[in-house]
Scaffold this active site. Sequence first.
Site, PDB file in Angstrom:
ATOM      1  NE  ARG A   1      -6.865  -4.955 -22.411  1.00 19.42           N
ATOM      2  CZ  ARG A   1      -7.467  -3.858 -22.633  1.00 19.42           C
ATOM      3  NH1 ARG A   1      -7.283  -2.906 -21.756  1.00 19.42           N
ATOM      4  NH2 ARG A   1      -8.482  -3.908 -22.801  1.00 19.42           N
TER       5      ARG A   1
ATOM      6  CE  LYS B   1       5.056  12.565  -4.686  1.00 19.27           C
ATOM      7  NZ  LYS B   1       3.695  13.002  -3.560  1.00 19.27           N
TER       8      LYS B   1
ATOM      9  CE  LYS C   1      10.668  16.626  -1.821  1.00 24.25           C
ATOM     10  NZ  LYS C   1       9.606  15.554  -2.040  1.00 24.25           N
TER      11      LYS C   1
ATOM     12  CD  GLU D   1      10.167  19.470   0.769  1.00 22.43           C
ATOM     13  OE1 GLU D   1       9.209  19.264   0.137  1.00 22.43           O
ATOM     14  OE2 GLU D   1      10.252  19.497   2.233  1.00 22.43           O
TER      15      GLU D   1
ATOM     16  CG  ASP E   1       6.155  20.565   1.227  1.00 23.93           C
ATOM     17  OD1 ASP E   1       5.378  19.844   0.059  1.00 23.93           O
ATOM     18  OD2 ASP E   1       6.452  19.701   2.351  1.00 23.93           O
TER      19      ASP E   1
END
Length: 285
Positions: free
Chosen positions: A98, A133, A165, A199, A220
């Site tokens: 597994r 992410k 950002k 960004e 963005d």
Amino acid sequence: MLSRSQIDRTVQAALDEDAPWGDITSETLIPELATASAELVAREAGVMSGGEVFDAAFRLTDPAVVVEVLVADGSAFARGDVLARVTGRARAVLQAERIGLNFVQRMAGIATLTASYVAEVADTRARIVDTRKTTPGLRAFERQAVRDGGGRNHRHSLSDAVMAKDNHLAVLTADGTDLTVALRSARERMPHTTHLEVEVDRLDQLDAVLAAGVDTIMLDNFDLDDLRTGVERIDGRAVVEASGGVNLETVRAIAQTGVDVISVGALTHSVRSLDLGLDVVIDSP
């Protein structure tokens, strides 16, 4: 690239989690001297990734188990293809099954999805890259899978580059400081080898950011017209990255605007594991 030490450390943790005091099912039901052979079979087409990781699951369970990986990482395969063969002590094969499958199914799923995005942007200048992410603790594995699918990697961690950002910019200019001045000041404090990316979410931010001499500008959630305008206004003075609203239906049109990079969080945060199976045959002791 994934190192053997990275692989062994993470795979061993997974094995310890799955069988902290051994596999009592196999130890109860399977004769100690029984051997087994198994084939890793593709139940759907895809791109291989994680062959060495699959091998490690068995090797760390029992060094005597032999794994023969038949399809190299980064290679395409068809439904029904045999990707690897495993032979060894039956208890060990069943115990590691597994964990080996979990890793290779996820990595092959990422590689396969990445290859689909890369194919969509063929004959454009755009490269497909991943994001942060990722699954905590598995970033190196998932990023290797992106590379196996023909994609590229963005910064690996917060320590790798300065990436300002929207929230960073809001704090940076909260006291009324001019954005260009703030970014230039930041550049002066940075090591000369460090990359600076900023960004923006509006075209009217471009002039201030360009005047600061940044290395990459992320556009963005821009629509296609604004992406084309942004590429024209930047005019080679910085690498242009597109982010937001990217999927297999939109990625080619985004690439055709002339951007250099398209970052795709979906490569790792919402990917489906590929359907692979391990068909095991227990031999008599």
